[in-house]
Design a protein around this motif. Structure first.
Motif, short mmCIF file in Angstrom:
data_model
loop_
_atom_site.label_atom_id
_atom_site.label_comp_id
_atom_site.label_asym_id
_atom_site.label_seq_id
_atom_site.Cartn_x
_atom_site.Cartn_y
_atom_site.Cartn_z
N PHE A 134 51.60 -8.53 47.92
CA PHE A 134 51.18 -8.98 46.59
C PHE A 134 51.00 -8.00 45.80
CE2 PHE A 134 47.20 -10.24 48.52
CZ PHE A 134 46.07 -9.43 48.01
N GLU A 135 50.32 -6.86 46.20
CA GLU A 135 49.87 -5.50 45.37
C GLU A 135 50.99 -4.82 45.15
OE1 GLU A 135 45.50 -4.38 46.94
OE2 GLU A 135 47.09 -4.19 48.43
N LYS A 136 51.93 -4.84 46.18
CA LYS A 136 53.43 -3.99 46.15
C LYS A 136 54.15 -4.81 45.11
CE LYS A 136 52.97 -2.05 50.59
NZ LYS A 136 53.13 -2.23 51.98
N GLU A 137 53.97 -5.99 45.02
CA GLU A 137 54.66 -6.88 43.89
C GLU A 137 54.38 -6.47 42.46
OE1 GLU A 137 54.21 -10.89 44.89
OE2 GLU A 137 55.96 -11.04 46.23
N ARG A 138 52.99 -6.40 42.59
CA ARG A 138 52.59 -6.02 41.10
C ARG A 138 52.85 -4.82 40.54
NH1 ARG A 138 52.08 -10.82 41.34
NH2 ARG A 138 50.02 -12.17 41.14
N VAL A 153 41.53 -5.95 35.64
CA VAL A 153 40.42 -5.82 36.49
C VAL A 153 40.42 -4.71 37.22
CG1 VAL A 153 40.25 -8.45 36.64
CG2 VAL A 153 41.64 -7.20 38.22
N LEU A 154 39.37 -4.06 37.67
CA LEU A 154 39.13 -2.95 38.44
C LEU A 154 39.58 -3.61 39.84
CD1 LEU A 154 38.39 -0.13 39.03
CD2 LEU A 154 36.06 -0.72 39.08
N TYR A 155 40.26 -2.71 40.61
CA TYR A 155 40.57 -3.18 41.80
C TYR A 155 40.83 -1.97 42.78
CZ TYR A 155 43.99 -5.85 44.91
OH TYR A 155 44.42 -6.63 45.87
N GLU A 156 40.40 -2.22 44.20
CA GLU A 156 40.44 -1.55 45.09
C GLU A 156 41.99 -1.68 45.97
OE1 GLU A 156 38.14 -0.61 48.95
OE2 GLU A 156 36.96 -0.25 47.18
N TRP A 157 42.89 -0.72 46.10
CA TRP A 157 44.11 -0.96 46.87
C TRP A 157 44.03 -1.26 48.09
CZ3 TRP A 157 48.93 -1.69 44.64
CH2 TRP A 157 49.92 -1.76 45.48
N ARG A 158 44.56 -2.16 48.73
CA ARG A 158 44.72 -2.47 50.14
C ARG A 158 45.91 -2.29 50.69
NH1 ARG A 158 39.64 -1.38 51.38
NH2 ARG A 158 37.93 -2.80 50.47
N GLY A 197 42.22 1.91 49.50
CA GLY A 197 40.79 2.21 49.19
C GLY A 197 40.60 2.95 47.69
N GLN A 198 41.60 3.33 47.30
CA GLN A 198 41.72 3.66 45.86
C GLN A 198 41.62 2.76 44.85
OE1 GLN A 198 44.93 6.71 44.79
NE2 GLN A 198 44.30 6.52 42.70
N GLU A 199 40.75 2.92 43.81
CA GLU A 199 40.42 2.40 42.66
C GLU A 199 41.55 2.50 41.78
OE1 GLU A 199 36.60 2.85 41.11
OE2 GLU A 199 35.56 1.47 42.54
N CYS A 200 41.76 1.28 41.11
CA CYS A 200 43.13 1.16 40.09
C CYS A 200 42.59 -0.03 39.36
CB CYS A 200 44.31 1.33 40.79
SG CYS A 200 44.54 0.14 42.15
N TYR A 201 43.55 -0.15 38.21
CA TYR A 201 43.47 -1.27 37.38
C TYR A 201 44.60 -2.33 37.48
CZ TYR A 201 39.31 1.02 35.80
OH TYR A 201 38.08 1.50 35.67
N LEU A 202 44.38 -3.61 37.47
CA LEU A 202 45.44 -4.43 37.45
C LEU A 202 45.46 -5.11 36.25
CD1 LEU A 202 47.31 -6.62 38.84
CD2 LEU A 202 45.54 -7.70 39.77
#
Length: 145
Positions: free
Chosen positions: A39-43, A30-35, A15-20
């Protein structure tokens, strides 16, 4: 720029906001909310997740400058391919992030990719360049840490 890239090394809290940081068709973010998706872990492993807007803006500038200052090392297309030639574009982190198309000189998206160093003659060249960018971000990060 020296040592000013500050990506996240560990996953943020759910749920923490971060940037991709995106590198298609030109560096942007883009502003992003970590889920916590795979694929987020890949990034994260590719140094594309940043804690603040300022951090991701510096990284975006770094990548843009890298494309220009390292053009001898990179394999992006520098001139228009023949109409109908298969070309490649995308992030290069996995097969889902890479797309091909038959070049259309009247297509504004294709023109934009060519003008922003994002169009490749082969899938392998695209992957190689994305790996070089990842390595460059890592080296830049290590200068500050």
């Amino acid at each position: 720029m020296s040592g000013q890239v500050n990506y996240l090394v560990e996953a943020p809290e759910l749920g923490q906001e971060c940037y991709l940081l995106c590198i298609k068709p030109k560096p942007f973010y883009v502003l992003y909310e970590w889920r916590g998706f795979f694929f987020e872990k890949e990034r994260l492993a590719l140094h594309r997740i940043y804690p603040t807007k300022e951090d991701v803006e510096r990284a975006s500038e770094f990548v843009k400058d890298f494309f220009i200052s390292h053009k001898e090392q990179l394999n992006y297309l520098t001139s228009k391919p023949e109409p109908g030639t298969e070309v490649w574009y995308g992030y290069g982190s996995n097969s889902k992030d890479i797309e091909s198309a038959n070049f259309n000189p009247k297509n504004t998206f294709h023109q934009g990719l060519l003008e922003t160093f994002q169009l490749y003659g082969t899938r392998e060249d695209l992957i190689k360049d994305m790996n070089l960018i990842t390595e460059a971000l890592e080296k830049e990060y290590k200068k500050a840490h």
